[in-house]
Motif scaffolding. Structure first.
Motif, PDB file in Angstrom:
ATOM      1  N   PRO A   7     -14.003 -71.950  63.587  1.00  0.00           N
ATOM      2  CA  PRO A   7     -15.421 -72.312  63.483  1.00  0.00           C
ATOM      3  C   PRO A   7     -16.331 -71.098  63.346  1.00  0.00           C
ATOM      4  N   ALA A   8     -15.944 -69.982  63.960  1.00  0.00           N
ATOM      5  CA  ALA A   8     -16.795 -68.793  63.921  1.00  0.00           C
ATOM      6  C   ALA A   8     -16.951 -68.250  62.504  1.00  0.00           C
ATOM      7  N   SER A   9     -15.852 -68.199  61.773  1.00  0.00           N
ATOM      8  CA  SER A   9     -15.886 -67.665  60.406  1.00  0.00           C
ATOM      9  C   SER A   9     -15.950 -68.756  59.346  1.00  0.00           C
ATOM     10  N   ALA A  17     -10.329 -69.418  51.510  1.00  0.00           N
ATOM     11  CA  ALA A  17     -10.292 -69.493  52.973  1.00  0.00           C
ATOM     12  C   ALA A  17     -11.582 -70.083  53.529  1.00  0.00           C
ATOM     13  N   LYS A  18     -12.698 -69.770  52.883  1.00  0.00           N
ATOM     14  CA  LYS A  18     -13.989 -70.289  53.334  1.00  0.00           C
ATOM     15  C   LYS A  18     -14.068 -71.773  53.005  1.00  0.00           C
ATOM     16  N   VAL A  19     -14.259 -72.578  54.027  1.00  0.00           N
ATOM     17  CA  VAL A  19     -14.196 -74.033  53.875  1.00  0.00           C
ATOM     18  C   VAL A  19     -15.528 -74.615  53.408  1.00  0.00           C
ATOM     19  N   ASP A  20     -15.417 -75.547  52.471  1.00  0.00           N
ATOM     20  CA  ASP A  20     -16.577 -76.314  52.025  1.00  0.00           C
ATOM     21  C   ASP A  20     -16.623 -77.589  52.856  1.00  0.00           C
ATOM     22  N   LYS A  38     -13.698 -83.233  60.905  1.00  0.00           N
ATOM     23  CA  LYS A  38     -12.483 -83.379  61.708  1.00  0.00           C
ATOM     24  C   LYS A  38     -11.267 -82.742  61.058  1.00  0.00           C
ATOM     25  N   THR A  39     -11.259 -82.695  59.720  1.00  0.00           N
ATOM     26  CA  THR A  39     -10.094 -82.163  59.005  1.00  0.00           C
ATOM     27  C   THR A  39     -10.551 -81.178  57.919  1.00  0.00           C
ATOM     28  N   PRO A  40     -11.158 -80.075  58.325  1.00  0.00           N
ATOM     29  CA  PRO A  40     -11.729 -79.139  57.348  1.00  0.00           C
ATOM     30  C   PRO A  40     -10.702 -78.500  56.408  1.00  0.00           C
ATOM     31  N   CYS A  41      -9.543 -78.125  56.931  1.00  0.00           N
ATOM     32  CA  CYS A  41      -8.532 -77.475  56.091  1.00  0.00           C
ATOM     33  C   CYS A  41      -7.966 -78.461  55.073  1.00  0.00           C
ATOM     34  N   THR A  42      -7.789 -79.700  55.502  1.00  0.00           N
ATOM     35  CA  THR A  42      -7.240 -80.740  54.625  1.00  0.00           C
ATOM     36  C   THR A  42      -8.208 -81.073  53.496  1.00  0.00           C
ATOM     37  N   VAL A  43      -9.462 -81.342  53.850  1.00  0.00           N
ATOM     38  CA  VAL A  43     -10.459 -81.715  52.845  1.00  0.00           C
ATOM     39  C   VAL A  43     -10.715 -80.548  51.893  1.00  0.00           C
ATOM     40  N   ASN A  44     -10.728 -79.342  52.424  1.00  0.00           N
ATOM     41  CA  ASN A  44     -10.924 -78.162  51.581  1.00  0.00           C
ATOM     42  C   ASN A  44      -9.797 -78.026  50.566  1.00  0.00           C
ATOM     43  N   SER A  45      -8.580 -78.320  50.991  1.00  0.00           N
ATOM     44  CA  SER A  45      -7.424 -78.251  50.088  1.00  0.00           C
ATOM     45  C   SER A  45      -7.543 -79.294  48.981  1.00  0.00           C
ATOM     46  N   PHE A  46      -7.910 -80.525  49.348  1.00  0.00           N
ATOM     47  CA  PHE A  46      -8.048 -81.580  48.345  1.00  0.00           C
ATOM     48  C   PHE A  46      -9.170 -81.262  47.355  1.00  0.00           C
ATOM     49  N   ALA A  47     -10.269 -80.698  47.846  1.00  0.00           N
ATOM     50  CA  ALA A  47     -11.370 -80.334  46.962  1.00  0.00           C
ATOM     51  C   ALA A  47     -10.915 -79.286  45.952  1.00  0.00           C
ATOM     52  N   PHE A  48     -10.131 -78.324  46.415  1.00  0.00           N
ATOM     53  CA  PHE A  48      -9.617 -77.271  45.533  1.00  0.00           C
ATOM     54  C   PHE A  48      -8.664 -77.843  44.490  1.00  0.00           C
ATOM     55  N   LEU A  49      -7.706 -78.651  44.939  1.00  0.00           N
ATOM     56  CA  LEU A  49      -6.722 -79.213  44.013  1.00  0.00           C
ATOM     57  C   LEU A  49      -7.376 -80.158  43.008  1.00  0.00           C
ATOM     58  N   ALA A  50      -8.349 -80.926  43.476  1.00  0.00           N
ATOM     59  CA  ALA A  50      -9.052 -81.842  42.575  1.00  0.00           C
ATOM     60  C   ALA A  50      -9.774 -81.066  41.475  1.00  0.00           C
TER      61      ALA A  50
END
Length: 287
Positions: free
Chosen positions: A90-92, A114-117, A140-152
């Motif tokens: 959360p800090a970064s 690495a920086k989450v949207d 609740k799932t920042p890493c997961t949603v960020n990954s899907f946004a990237f792949l999409a």
């Protein structure tokens, strides 16, 4: 090179080939567990609950108790030196994605930033059967949603097919393997991924009820691109990151389920007769 040196070289090469084959076999077995198809039967004996767990892919089976793991053991040679994915900081505002070193089939389009949207709120799967709209939780799932946004954004899912339809005991439709043929014949369906992995999220109190969308995996923190949509009440342990809920299109999943599977495995799952091809995936900040 002397005859003795040549013999040593041949022996070393033979050992290296055997080791590589073993690593490849273990990596394949691990990927074939890709949902796990999980708790199909719960038996209570003398107050002890034994969960009989069916692992996906090639219908391998294992019996799990609270003291044991349902995931196949990875080869130390394949994983000891591998970088590990890290949870959201959360800090970064960052997540740590790590290379998948199992040697599984991959469609590599790079690694998410690495920086989450945290703005995405809706994911839309445009499929050959119609649109499936999913409300996602970047909080609740920042890493997961960020990954899907990237792949999409990379068009990673375009043209992919949902390769696995569950059964009455395991009511899910599994998608996200970009290399799956979903024809009931391809033995590598369910092994494909993006070439990286990331951590599990949002597991506390996780339930897999109708409409829930969650990540498939082959063990803790091995998430890639495969996910499943629940169309019933799946009695799964809280081991699969639930990151969204279908808000439109469940009738599509019901139709696919009604059509059945092409060639059911021993657990009743298999490629769906009603083909679901994902034309593209989009993410939106609108709810």
């Amino acid at each position: 090179m002397s005859g003795k040196d040549r013999q040593k070289q041949l022996a070393r090469e033979h050992y290296e080939r055997q080791t590589q084959r073993r690593i490849e076999r273990e990596a394949k077995a691990k990927r074939n567990a890709i949902i796990g198809t999980s708790v199909a039967t719960v038996v209570v004996i003398g107050g002890v609950i034994a969960a009989t767990t069916l692992l996906g892919g090639n219908d391998s089976a294992a019996t799990a108790t609270p003291a044991t793991s349902t995931s196949p053991a990875a080869s130390p040679a394949a994983t000891d030196t591998a970088a590990k994915p890290t949870a959201f900081d959360p800090a970064s505002g960052t997540c740590g994605y790590a290379a998948d070193t199992d040697g599984a089939p991959a469609k590599n389009v790079g690694t998410p930033p690495a920086k989450v949207d945290t703005t995405p709120k809706t994911m839309t799967l445009k499929t050959s059967q119609g649109d499936i709209v999913i409300a996602v939780s970047a909080k609740k799932t920042p890493c997961t949603v960020n990954s899907f946004a990237f792949l999409a954004e990379k068009g990673y899912f375009d043209g992919s097919k949902c390769h696995r339809l569950g059964s009455d005991q395991f009511p899910v439709l599994q998608c996200g393997d970009p290399l799956a043929k979903a024809d009931g014949k391809n033995q590598t369906d369910g092994q494909g991924g993006p070439g990286y992995r990331f951590v599990n999220e949002n597991l506390e109190g996780a339930k897999y009820t109708r409409g829930v969308v969650a990540m498939a995996n082959s063990g803790p923190d091995t998430n890639g691109s495969q996910f499943f949509i629940v169309y019933g009440d799946a009695q799964l342990p809280p081991s699969y990151t639930p990151f969204g809920t279908v808000t439109k299109g469940m009738e599509i999943i019901d139709k696919v389920n009604k059509g059945g599977v092409i060639t059911p495995g021993s657990d009743g799952t298999g490629a769906p007769k009603e083909t679901v091809e994902i034309k593209n995936v989009t993410m939106s900040s609108k709810s």
